[in-house]
Scaffold this motif. Sequence first.
Motif, PDB file in Angstrom:
ATOM      1  N   ASP A 248      30.946  40.212  42.301  1.00  0.00           N
ATOM      2  CA  ASP A 248      29.873  40.498  41.592  1.00  0.00           C
ATOM      3  C   ASP A 248      28.675  41.484  42.223  1.00  0.00           C
ATOM      4  O   ASP A 248      27.605  41.301  42.052  1.00  0.00           O
TER       5      ASP A 248
ATOM      6  N   HIS B 235      35.999  42.887  41.592  1.00  0.00           N
ATOM      7  CA  HIS B 235      34.619  42.689  40.740  1.00  0.00           C
ATOM      8  C   HIS B 235      33.575  43.098  41.166  1.00  0.00           C
ATOM      9  O   HIS B 235      33.014  42.390  41.883  1.00  0.00           O
TER      10      HIS B 235
ATOM     11  N   LYS C 246      36.994  46.259  31.691  1.00  0.00           N
ATOM     12  CA  LYS C 246      36.152  44.894  31.779  1.00  0.00           C
ATOM     13  C   LYS C 246      35.688  44.598  30.258  1.00  0.00           C
ATOM     14  O   LYS C 246      35.425  45.386  29.462  1.00  0.00           O
TER      15      LYS C 246
ATOM     16  N   HIS D  24      30.031  45.812  40.480  1.00  0.00           N
ATOM     17  CA  HIS D  24      29.409  46.647  39.467  1.00  0.00           C
ATOM     18  C   HIS D  24      28.837  47.964  39.900  1.00  0.00           C
ATOM     19  O   HIS D  24      27.953  48.129  40.697  1.00  0.00           O
TER      20      HIS D  24
HETATM   21 ZN   LIG Z   1      30.032  40.591  37.089  1.00  0.00          ZN
END
Ligand SMILES: [Zn+2]
Length: 293
Positions: free
Chosen positions: A254, A28, A133, A30
């Motif tokens: 993240d 995970h 996602k 981005h």
């Molecule tokens: Zn995220």
Amino acid sequence: MTPDQVVEAAEVTAFWRELGLPGLVDVHVHFMPANVLAKVWAFFAEGRGGRPWLIEYQLPEDERLELLRAFGVRRFGALLYPHKPDMAAWLNSWAAEFAAKTPDAVHTATFFPEPDAKEYVASAVAAGAQLFKAHLQVGSYDPRDELLEPVWGLLAEAGVPVVAHCGSGPAPGLFTGPGPIAEVLARHPRLNLIVAHMGASEYADFLDLADQYPGVHLDTTMAFSDVLEWIMPFPLDLLPRLAAMGDRIVLGTDFPNIPYRYVHQLHALAKLELGDDWLRAVCYHNPTRLLAC
Ligand SMILES: [Zn+2]
């Protein structure tokens, strides 16, 4: 790299070396087109819950990649997601190009409930997308939407996992929470669903879903960090279930959109004291198996 980044890279690599791992696999992370990422950063700069959210890694794309490599992140899910219709197909073409030039990025794709979703999802799978996602909170859509029915079916059949932000943390959406996505799982019980953020704030409900469906995994993204523990702490009485579920939990962070250093996520996992085997599975073996990388 800045001196601080060099220090942090040494801390992150020490973490996985001490576990005897060849590095980390982070499902995970981005990466998005620059204008989309700028909007995400502007959104965070306005503050979440009344407090500004200072993103630690607001850096140019090449520097973010350099940093992940210095950390020893061998593979990472380069996730993106739409917040409105007519955006997902374009994001998917960007993601395919990004993955083609970035060998350590897992080729990802996304979708939105819209008439051509089935078609562009099928194309993305055919083109080699290994991870999807779905952001139910930002997208504010119902995962039970009939336009998504063929999408879930296709992904379940192809065995391609989907990271879904389906919990109600840090802010609830119209269709977040275990209820709607549980109905999707009831219809597609073989779906490889990766529940983002350990399902915060409905931690126990999402662990129940993982008990019920062998394809349900949970990613650690932001969970157990000081920030999430402050607003929606993980209940200590669930720790034994976390230990027992050790083959179903995968590292997520993240990066780069986090208000703390990457190494903090790793130390937060170690602080759970579930043992080195658990950490090895979560930080490397489980995500490697799931992404077939
Ligand atoms: Zn995220």
